[in-house]
Design an enzyme around this catalytic site. Sequence first.
Site, PDB file in Angstrom:
ATOM      1  N   GLU A 192      12.777  -8.783   2.348  1.00  0.00           N
ATOM      2  CA  GLU A 192      11.945  -7.632   2.726  1.00  0.00           C
ATOM      3  C   GLU A 192      12.770  -6.356   2.572  1.00  0.00           C
ATOM      4  OE1 GLU A 192      10.397  -7.953   6.700  1.00  0.00           O
ATOM      5  OE2 GLU A 192       9.564  -5.915   6.689  1.00  0.00           O
TER       6      GLU A 192
ATOM      7  N   PRO B 264       0.789  -1.222   0.000  1.00  0.00           N
ATOM      8  CA  PRO B 264       0.000   0.000   0.000  1.00  0.00           C
ATOM      9  C   PRO B 264       0.828   1.281   0.000  1.00  0.00           C
ATOM     10  CG  PRO B 264      -0.297  -1.254   2.043  1.00  0.00           C
ATOM     11  CD  PRO B 264       0.447  -2.124   1.096  1.00  0.00           C
ATOM     12  N   ASN B 265       0.360   2.218  -0.794  1.00  0.00           N
ATOM     13  CA  ASN B 265       0.906   3.583  -0.877  1.00  0.00           C
ATOM     14  C   ASN B 265       2.257   3.657  -1.580  1.00  0.00           C
ATOM     15  OD1 ASN B 265      -1.292   4.787   0.650  1.00  0.00           O
ATOM     16  ND2 ASN B 265      -0.439   3.686   2.408  1.00  0.00           N
TER      17      ASN B 265
ATOM     18  N   HIS C 290      12.611  -1.999   2.972  1.00  0.00           N
ATOM     19  CA  HIS C 290      11.964  -0.732   3.308  1.00  0.00           C
ATOM     20  C   HIS C 290      12.877   0.391   2.879  1.00  0.00           C
ATOM     21  CE1 HIS C 290       8.771  -2.652   5.528  1.00  0.00           C
ATOM     22  NE2 HIS C 290       9.688  -3.468   6.020  1.00  0.00           N
TER      23      HIS C 290
ATOM     24  N   ASN D 203       8.274  -5.202  -0.483  1.00  0.00           N
ATOM     25  CA  ASN D 203       8.094  -4.060   0.415  1.00  0.00           C
ATOM     26  C   ASN D 203       6.617  -4.053   0.795  1.00  0.00           C
ATOM     27  OD1 ASN D 203       7.748  -1.698   1.797  1.00  0.00           O
ATOM     28  ND2 ASN D 203       9.049  -0.469   0.454  1.00  0.00           N
TER      29      ASN D 203
ATOM     30  N   ALA E 236       2.914  -0.487   5.096  1.00  0.00           N
ATOM     31  CA  ALA E 236       2.395  -0.550   6.459  1.00  0.00           C
ATOM     32  C   ALA E 236       1.899  -1.945   6.848  1.00  0.00           C
ATOM     33  CB  ALA E 236       1.272   0.467   6.632  1.00  0.00           C
TER      34      ALA E 236
ATOM     35  N   TYR F 142      10.907   9.109   1.529  1.00  0.00           N
ATOM     36  CA  TYR F 142      10.993   7.962   0.617  1.00  0.00           C
ATOM     37  C   TYR F 142      11.789   8.238  -0.661  1.00  0.00           C
ATOM     38  CZ  TYR F 142       7.420   6.211   3.768  1.00  0.00           C
ATOM     39  OH  TYR F 142       6.747   5.798   4.887  1.00  0.00           O
TER      40      TYR F 142
ATOM     41  N   ARG G 201       5.235  10.825  -2.909  1.00  0.00           N
ATOM     42  CA  ARG G 201       4.838  10.563  -1.524  1.00  0.00           C
ATOM     43  C   ARG G 201       5.970  10.906  -0.558  1.00  0.00           C
ATOM     44  NH1 ARG G 201       4.438   4.634   1.324  1.00  0.00           N
ATOM     45  NH2 ARG G 201       3.697   5.401   3.345  1.00  0.00           N
TER      46      ARG G 201
ATOM     47  N   ARG H  75      12.289   5.587  13.044  1.00  0.00           N
ATOM     48  CA  ARG H  75      11.005   6.279  12.929  1.00  0.00           C
ATOM     49  C   ARG H  75      10.097   5.928  14.110  1.00  0.00           C
ATOM     50  NH1 ARG H  75       8.698   5.583   7.129  1.00  0.00           N
ATOM     51  NH2 ARG H  75       7.471   7.384   7.836  1.00  0.00           N
TER      52      ARG H  75
HETATM   53  C1  DQA Z   1       7.967   1.625   4.169  1.00  0.00           C
HETATM   54  C2  DQA Z   1       7.968   1.832   5.680  1.00  0.00           C
HETATM   55  C3  DQA Z   1       6.590   1.573   6.264  1.00  0.00           C
HETATM   56  O1  DQA Z   1       6.598   1.799   7.672  1.00  0.00           O
HETATM   57  C4  DQA Z   1       5.576   2.503   5.632  1.00  0.00           C
HETATM   58  O2  DQA Z   1       4.282   2.202   6.121  1.00  0.00           O
HETATM   59  C5  DQA Z   1       5.610   2.466   4.147  1.00  0.00           C
HETATM   60  C6  DQA Z   1       6.910   2.469   3.495  1.00  0.00           C
HETATM   61  C7  DQA Z   1       9.332   1.965   3.548  1.00  0.00           C
HETATM   62  O3  DQA Z   1       9.588   1.526   2.433  1.00  0.00           O
HETATM   63  O4  DQA Z   1      10.134   2.684   4.157  1.00  0.00           O
HETATM   64  O5  DQA Z   1       4.589   2.498   3.480  1.00  0.00           O
HETATM   65  O6  DQA Z   1       7.705   0.251   3.900  1.00  0.00           O
END
Ligand code: DQA
Length: 147
Positions: free
Chosen positions: A98, A10-11, A100, A74, A77, A23, A18, A107
């Site tokens: 994984e 998501p996102n 991020h 990735n 959240a 990011y 964003r 954070r």
């Molecule tokens: C993220 C870190 C997560 O905590 C966050 O919710 C994201 C992006 C990252 O790539 O840093 O959506 O996965």
Amino acid sequence: MSVLLLLNGPNLGILGEREPEIYGTDTLADIEKAVAAEIAPAGWEVRPVQHDGEGELIGAIHRNRHDTVGAIVNPGALMMAGWGLRDALAAYLRPWIEVHLSNVWAREQFRHESVIAPLASGVVVGLGAYGYVLAARALLHLGAGDA
Ligand code: DQA
């Protein structure tokens, strides 16, 4: 042709716009291109998938269980509470890493737990878009295709 699954949650489809201070300014298309360039010499190609919904991500994992050599994930959240995603990854047959973009440990507290990390071959955090390239390199190193 060996296919590497690049799964973003998501996102992450709006990367580039964003919160770029967190990011970065690379878009998901930029990241997909960088991963493709990293694995091309080994004869691998990337299969990029991004969904905002957990169910769609789970479906993508199921569909790619048998014909991909490994995955970069990735979860966004969903790292914190994506138990369905976790179970789908438990049934994924190949190594996966994984990633991020941000250093989640630097954070908010709620980002300090990943329900999927215990199942991953490795975790890359805080290195921005380059983290995906490193994950791709690590999967090549692990011989994901031979698993
Ligand atoms: C993220 C870190 C997560 O905590 C966050 O919710 C994201 C992006 C990252 O790539 O840093 O959506 O996965």
